[in-house]
Design an enzyme around this catalytic site. Structure first.
Site, PDB file in Angstrom:
ATOM      1  N   LYS A  33       0.847  -1.205   0.000  1.00  9.49           N
ATOM      2  CA  LYS A  33       0.000   0.000   0.000  1.00  9.49           C
ATOM      3  C   LYS A  33       0.879   1.249   0.000  1.00  9.49           C
ATOM      4  O   LYS A  33       0.647   2.181  -0.781  1.00  9.49           O
ATOM      5  CB  LYS A  33      -0.883   0.027   1.246  1.00  9.49           C
ATOM      6  CG  LYS A  33      -1.566   1.361   1.490  1.00  9.49           C
ATOM      7  CD  LYS A  33      -2.405   1.395   2.739  1.00  9.49           C
ATOM      8  CE  LYS A  33      -1.644   1.791   3.963  1.00  9.49           C
ATOM      9  NZ  LYS A  33      -1.362   3.223   4.113  1.00  9.49           N
ATOM     10  N   ASN A  34       1.907   1.256   0.835  1.00 11.82           N
ATOM     11  CA  ASN A  34       2.702   2.477   0.996  1.00 11.82           C
ATOM     12  C   ASN A  34       3.708   2.695  -0.121  1.00 11.82           C
ATOM     13  O   ASN A  34       4.468   3.658  -0.098  1.00 11.82           O
ATOM     14  CB  ASN A  34       3.388   2.484   2.370  1.00 11.82           C
ATOM     15  CG  ASN A  34       2.364   2.627   3.473  1.00 11.82           C
ATOM     16  OD1 ASN A  34       1.199   2.940   3.199  1.00 11.82           O
ATOM     17  ND2 ASN A  34       2.770   2.373   4.690  1.00 11.82           N
TER      18      ASN A  34
ATOM     19  N   CYS B  81      -4.982  12.332  12.305  1.00  6.62           N
ATOM     20  CA  CYS B  81      -5.814  11.141  12.491  1.00  6.62           C
ATOM     21  C   CYS B  81      -5.458  10.601  13.861  1.00  6.62           C
ATOM     22  O   CYS B  81      -4.754  11.223  14.629  1.00  6.62           O
ATOM     23  CB  CYS B  81      -5.543  10.140  11.379  1.00  6.62           C
ATOM     24  SG  CYS B  81      -3.886   9.569  11.425  1.00  6.62           S
TER      25      CYS B  81
ATOM     26  N   ARG C 269       0.272  14.747  12.415  1.00  6.75           N
ATOM     27  CA  ARG C 269       0.718  14.446  11.041  1.00  6.75           C
ATOM     28  C   ARG C 269       0.738  15.711  10.161  1.00  6.75           C
ATOM     29  O   ARG C 269      -0.003  15.844   9.195  1.00  6.75           O
ATOM     30  CB  ARG C 269      -0.139  13.338  10.443  1.00  6.75           C
ATOM     31  CG  ARG C 269      -0.096  12.111  11.337  1.00  6.75           C
ATOM     32  CD  ARG C 269      -0.669  10.913  10.728  1.00  6.75           C
ATOM     33  NE  ARG C 269       0.226  10.336   9.725  1.00  6.75           N
ATOM     34  CZ  ARG C 269      -0.133   9.288   8.988  1.00  6.75           C
ATOM     35  NH1 ARG C 269      -1.327   8.775   9.117  1.00  6.75           N
ATOM     36  NH2 ARG C 269       0.706   8.791   8.106  1.00  6.75           N
TER      37      ARG C 269
ATOM     38  N   ASP D 114       4.604   0.715  11.989  1.00 10.11           N
ATOM     39  CA  ASP D 114       3.352   0.093  11.545  1.00 10.11           C
ATOM     40  C   ASP D 114       3.175  -1.324  12.072  1.00 10.11           C
ATOM     41  O   ASP D 114       2.087  -1.885  11.979  1.00 10.11           O
ATOM     42  CB  ASP D 114       3.285   0.072  10.012  1.00 10.11           C
ATOM     43  CG  ASP D 114       3.197   1.472   9.442  1.00 10.11           C
ATOM     44  OD1 ASP D 114       3.428   1.631   8.232  1.00 10.11           O
ATOM     45  OD2 ASP D 114       2.918   2.408  10.218  1.00 10.11           O
TER      46      ASP D 114
ATOM     47  N   ARG E 140      -8.679  -0.185   4.377  1.00  2.74           N
ATOM     48  CA  ARG E 140      -7.865   0.804   3.649  1.00  2.74           C
ATOM     49  C   ARG E 140      -6.551   0.170   3.216  1.00  2.74           C
ATOM     50  O   ARG E 140      -5.995   0.530   2.191  1.00  2.74           O
ATOM     51  CB  ARG E 140      -7.565   2.001   4.565  1.00  2.74           C
ATOM     52  CG  ARG E 140      -8.710   2.928   4.804  1.00  2.74           C
ATOM     53  CD  ARG E 140      -8.245   4.114   5.596  1.00  2.74           C
ATOM     54  NE  ARG E 140      -6.996   4.636   5.024  1.00  2.74           N
ATOM     55  CZ  ARG E 140      -6.103   5.311   5.734  1.00  2.74           C
ATOM     56  NH1 ARG E 140      -6.290   5.533   7.014  1.00  2.74           N
ATOM     57  NH2 ARG E 140      -5.006   5.770   5.185  1.00  2.74           N
TER      58      ARG E 140
END
Ligand code: EPZ
Length: 424
Positions: free
Chosen positions: A22-23, A117, A122, A310, A402
């Site tokens: 994803k990243n 978030c 952030r 993460d 997500r």
């Protein structure tokens, strides 16, 4: 609102295929803005965040063909709008990764400020510092909660930029902007994540001249134009770590295929410290936690190549079940212990002081109603539910969807007693 129900599942066993990262795919898609030719991205995971990025690109003027599963063909023949969609930016912070490419391609971008978030404020100050260093004019329009970035008449010009923190997004945004700058850009104290290297590889395929990506000093020599390319996304190292921990927490054994061991060395090292067996086989990474004498260890998150933030919450879930006290230190984000409250609902008995959590360990978790407080914490709740007595009901699972492709079906295939239920 849909939920995930997890029952105590016993040791997981089998093999799992890791999806595209994803990243990585998100900045790769943003980079396609830099050319008016067609780019083909392969190995694209089916994620909510990927759909958001596709909408961002379409709004700017890209024509996207995603008819073939796992493949995105995209072309931005001309820029139709330079304004980021506020709702999309609120939904996904990575939308700001389109700023650098838009600045380089079009000379202007209007970006709503991304909401903080649950894992912290952030900010994007380092991104904006980089754009200013490249000669752009940055107007922070606080009243309208947006930032307007424009280049002068002579466009972007290369310069040296020092990042106060090795921010992944800032490194990627500045690197993308610098590809079309007049002259050479040096990014010092750059992020070194594998996703940075994957992005640099795509950009160099497009004709960029980037050297030393993956080190803390990246050199970008500007070029006049970039062309289209074909590029396959690297496998997701965080999904890899999540399934390594699924084997560990359930005391099972899982073969993780299509993973790159070189991208998960801190996780391999830490699991071995806990007496979990990790073997690098030709077929993949084989994690075997069937022996019972696992021991506790401490973890401290750091920018790559340190222990990945993460994986902090999934690893913490595992540590609650291992005999012995562990200390978990979170140094990357200022508020990434929201999952502690949820794990404590299951009997983990964790205490937090500032950026340090003490995990007493040796617990038999109890099923409970818990929330996914961020994408990775949601995965941690699934892991905890696999070994908790009774049923664990996880809400706010949009976070999980997500960033994890087919999470429920992948866990089911390993023997997990897990299901997604639709709630009105
Ligand atoms: C990327 O986010 C990842 N997201 C995150 O993954 C990951 O946790 C993070 O890098 C760190 O590895 C994507 O790549 C899409 P940062 P990013 O800029 O770029 C501060 C997931 O679960 N900072 O490296 O936003 C920031 O507040 C997500 O997949 C500034 O102060 O992370 C944070 O404390 C979560 N100013 C720290 O740096 C800035 O301008 C690291 O942020 C930018 C960041």
């Amino acid at each position: 609102m849909s939920k995930i129900l997890v029952n105590s599942s016993g040791p997981l066993h089998g093999e799992v295929n890791i999806s595209g990262a994803k990243n990585s795919v998100l900045p790769l898609l943003a980079a396609t803005i830099l050319t008016d030719q067609t780019c083909i991205i392969e190995g694209v995971p089916d994620l909510v965040d990927v759909n958001v990025m596709k909408k961002m690109l379409t709004n700017y003027g890209s024509e996207i063909d995603d008819s073939e599963p796992g493949v995105i063909r995209t072309q931005m023949k001309e820029v139709k709008s330079c304004e980021g969609d506020a709702e999309l930016v609120q939904e996904m912070r990575a939308s700001v990764f389109t700023m650098g490419p838009m600045l380089a391609r079009y000379g202007k971008v209007i970006m709503p400020l991304p909401g903080g978030c649950t894992i912290g404020k952030r900010p994007i100050d380092l991104h904006l510092k980089g754009f200013r260093a490249l000669g752009a004019d940055v107007l922070e329009d606080i009243e309208n909660e947006r930032v307007v970035v424009t280049t002068g008449p002579d466009g972007i010009r290369g310069d040296a930029i020092y990042l106060d923190f090795p921010s992944v997004g800032a490194t990627e945004n500045i690197m993308m902007a610098a590809t079309l700058a007049e002259g050479t850009t040096i990014i010092e104290n750059a992020a070194k994540e594998p996703e940075i290297i994957d992005l640099a590889n795509l950009l160099n395929k497009m004709g960029a001249r980037i050297k030393y990506a993956g080190t803390d000093m990246i050199r970008i020599e500007g070029v006049k134009k970039l062309s289209g390319c074909i590029h396959a996304v690297i496998p997701d190292r965080i999904e890899t770590g999540t399934f390594m921990l699924a084997a560990a927490i359930t005391r099972g054994d899982i073969l993780i295929k299509n993973a790159l061991p070189g991208h998960v060395r801190p996780i391999i090292a830490k699991l071995k410290e806990c007496n979990v067996s990790v073997e690098l086989l030709p077929e993949g990474i084989y994690v075997d936690a069937r022996n019972e004498d696992l021991i506790a260890t401490d973890i401290k998150t750091l920018p790559y190549p340190g222990f990945p933030t993460d994986i902090q919450s999934p690893f913490m879930a595992f540590l609650t079940t291992v005999k012995g006290k562990s200390v978990v230190r979170e140094t990357v984000f200022e508020n990434r212990f929201m999952h502690v409250v949820e794990l404590n609902r299951m009997g983990a008995d964790i205490t937090v002081t500032n950026r340090e959590a003490v995990v007493p360990g040796g617990k038999t978790l109890k099923g409970a109603r818990v929330r996914a407080t961020d994408l990775r914490a949601g995965a941690a709740m699934v892991l905890a539910g696999l070994v908790a007595t009774g049923t664990t009901e996880i809400s706010e699972i949009y976070h999980i969807e997500r960033g994890y492709e087919d999470l429920v079906s992948k866990f089911k295939a390993l023997g997990a007693d897990i299901m997604k239920i639709e709630h009105d």
